[in-house]
Design a protein around this motif. Structure first.
Motif, mmCIF file in Angstrom:
data_model
loop_
_atom_site.group_PDB
_atom_site.id
_atom_site.type_symbol
_atom_site.label_atom_id
_atom_site.label_comp_id
_atom_site.label_asym_id
_atom_site.label_seq_id
_atom_site.Cartn_x
_atom_site.Cartn_y
_atom_site.Cartn_z
ATOM 1 N N GLY A 1 0.727 -1.266 0.080
ATOM 2 C CA GLY A 1 -0.062 -0.095 -0.067
ATOM 3 C C GLY A 1 0.923 1.276 0.119
ATOM 4 N N ASP A 2 2.067 1.121 0.378
ATOM 5 C CA ASP A 2 3.067 2.403 0.641
ATOM 6 C C ASP A 2 2.994 2.929 -0.670
ATOM 7 O OD1 ASP A 2 2.938 2.273 3.208
ATOM 8 O OD2 ASP A 2 5.311 1.920 3.357
ATOM 9 N N ILE B 1 0.384 8.852 -5.166
ATOM 10 C CA ILE B 1 -0.769 9.639 -5.285
ATOM 11 C C ILE B 1 -0.193 11.052 -4.493
ATOM 12 C CG2 ILE B 1 -2.893 10.232 -3.987
ATOM 13 C CD1 ILE B 1 -3.663 7.345 -4.020
ATOM 14 N N ASP B 2 0.457 10.666 -3.561
ATOM 15 C CA ASP B 2 0.975 11.945 -2.724
ATOM 16 C C ASP B 2 1.892 12.947 -3.599
ATOM 17 O OD1 ASP B 2 -0.556 11.526 -0.678
ATOM 18 O OD2 ASP B 2 1.160 10.519 0.624
ATOM 19 N N ASP C 1 7.230 15.235 -12.217
ATOM 20 C CA ASP C 1 7.257 15.105 -13.508
ATOM 21 C C ASP C 1 7.208 13.670 -13.871
ATOM 22 O OD1 ASP C 1 7.394 17.989 -14.609
ATOM 23 O OD2 ASP C 1 9.031 17.706 -13.307
ATOM 24 N N LEU C 2 8.255 12.851 -13.094
ATOM 25 C CA LEU C 2 8.484 11.527 -13.560
ATOM 26 C C LEU C 2 8.165 10.512 -12.121
ATOM 27 C CD1 LEU C 2 9.635 9.378 -15.514
ATOM 28 C CD2 LEU C 2 11.835 9.886 -14.541
ATOM 29 N N VAL C 3 7.699 9.504 -12.118
ATOM 30 C CA VAL C 3 7.677 8.603 -10.985
ATOM 31 C C VAL C 3 8.428 7.444 -11.273
ATOM 32 C CG1 VAL C 3 6.435 7.320 -9.399
ATOM 33 C CG2 VAL C 3 5.370 9.443 -10.064
ATOM 34 N N VAL C 4 9.485 7.072 -10.747
ATOM 35 C CA VAL C 4 10.219 5.782 -11.227
ATOM 36 C C VAL C 4 9.876 4.505 -10.081
ATOM 37 C CG1 VAL C 4 12.081 4.389 -11.763
ATOM 38 C CG2 VAL C 4 11.996 7.030 -11.753
ATOM 39 N N MET D 1 -1.759 1.849 -9.750
ATOM 40 C CA MET D 1 -2.936 2.086 -8.986
ATOM 41 C C MET D 1 -3.160 3.594 -8.336
ATOM 42 S SD MET D 1 -4.280 -1.396 -7.597
ATOM 43 C CE MET D 1 -3.257 -1.584 -5.896
ATOM 44 N N GLY D 2 -1.920 4.006 -8.127
ATOM 45 C CA GLY D 2 -1.916 5.247 -7.470
ATOM 46 C C GLY D 2 -2.274 6.516 -8.392
#
Ligand SMILES: Nc1ncnc2c1ncn2[C@@H]1O[C@H](COP(=O)(O)OP(=O)(O)OP(=O)(O)O)[C@@H](O)[C@H]1O
Length: 292
Positions: free
Chosen positions: A43-44, A50-51, A57-60, A73-74
């Motif tokens: 869940g983290d 989401i946060d 700009d980028l989530v890895v 899912m986030g």
């Protein structure tokens, strides 16, 4: 520009932490700010994604397919979705295979700044997004029974061994499938649903599928006796299973699956919702960094 790394330190024989600094260094060459977040429990990764979504700009995602699913899912339900990248540290890494990424994490990290944004399809089953596959029937039931030590020792092969063993057990279910307004009803051992050519690490499962074709690909496999199974196995390896007289192939944009028996789905390798389910495709919905 900002990048956020979401790292699962328990993934892939616990090597994630040693790759963390390497990736941070690489991303710092392009991004003014690089934030590193380590997950502690299920869940983290969703919560972190989401946060940070509105300000990055980028989530890895750095981990296995489980960590990747949590990050998706986030960000998938959000209006402003950051670009996604993935460092594959899991056992199967279906998503990385489907995007033609190297499966060696160091190589992906070294090349990540040369990767291009690509808009890929996402599947949606009940209230859950998925990147690769939904499987229903004997094999998926068996997947949930593969012990994690076997996964670590044998990788994707553990799933294949268990799958072949289970297929030979001759179990059949009574399925009722609606696809784009059409109808299929009959007995089958397995229903495989994929957005890309890979399922359970097997290449060419849906040889015509690409991650951005906007289609759901379905294969219905009937109950097979041992001798038929032995005949079919090489086709499975060579990507010719769809030419077999035994299997039925469908493509569609919306699909509902129900069965007389109380079956549970397997979504991207993990246990998913129970039947009946509705599955839709969201075409070119998510931007990911990929080699081409
Ligand atoms: N610090 C942690 N310690 C233990 N488990 C964690 C931690 N952080 C996240 N998790 C959980 O670990 C689970 C497995 O992660 P993931 O699938 O990414 O790796 P993996 O199991 O090595 O890969 P694969 O599923 O391909 O074998 C995730 O569902 C996640 O919720």
């Amino acid at each position: 520009m900002k990048a956020v790394m979401i790292v699962n330190p328990s993934a892939g024989k616990e090597k994630a932490v040693s790759y963390k600094e390497h990736l941070e260094r690489e991303l710092s060459k392009k991004y003014d700010e690089v934030e590193v977040l380590e997950t502690r429990q299920e869940g983290d990764a969703t919560k972190f994604a989401i946060d940070c979504a509105a300000t990055t700009d980028l989530v890895v995602a750095m981990g296995g397919d489980g960590t990747l699913s949590e990050v998706i899912m986030g960000i998938a339900p959000l209006e402003k979705r950051p670009t996604l990248a993935f460092i594959p540290l899991g056992t199967v890494n279906e998503f990385a295979r489907a995007l033609d990424m190297p499966l060696v994490p160091e190589e992906v990290i070294d090349e990540i700044l040369t990767y291009k944004p690509r808009n890929i399809d996402l599947g949606y089953i009940e209230d859950q997004y998925f990147t690769n596959s939904v499987t229903i029937g004997t094999i998926p039931r068996a997947m949930h029974e593969v012990p994690s030590e076997a996964k670590t020792m044998f990788g994707p092969f553990a799933f294949v061994m268990k799958g072949v063993q289970t297929l030979a057990e001759n179990e059949n279910y009574h399925f009722d499938i609606t696809y784009d307004g059409k109808h299929w009803k009959g007995e089958a051992a397995i229903v495989m649903i994929g957005l890309t050519s890979y399922i359970a690490g097997l290449e060419h499962f849906f040889p015509n599928a690409t991650p951005d074709d906007g289609l759901i690909h379905v294969m219905i496999i009937p109950e097979l006796g041992f001798s038929e199974l032995v005949k079919l196995a090489p086709d499975l390896w060579k990507g010719k299973i769809m030419e077999s007289e035994h299997v039925q192939m469908l493509t569609c944009k919306t699909l509902t699956v129900s069965a007389k028996e109380p079956l549970v789905t397997n979504v991207n390798g993990d246990e998913g919702p129970k039947l009946p389910v509705e599955i839709t495709v969201k075409p070119q919905f998510l931007t990911v960094l990929a080699p081409h």
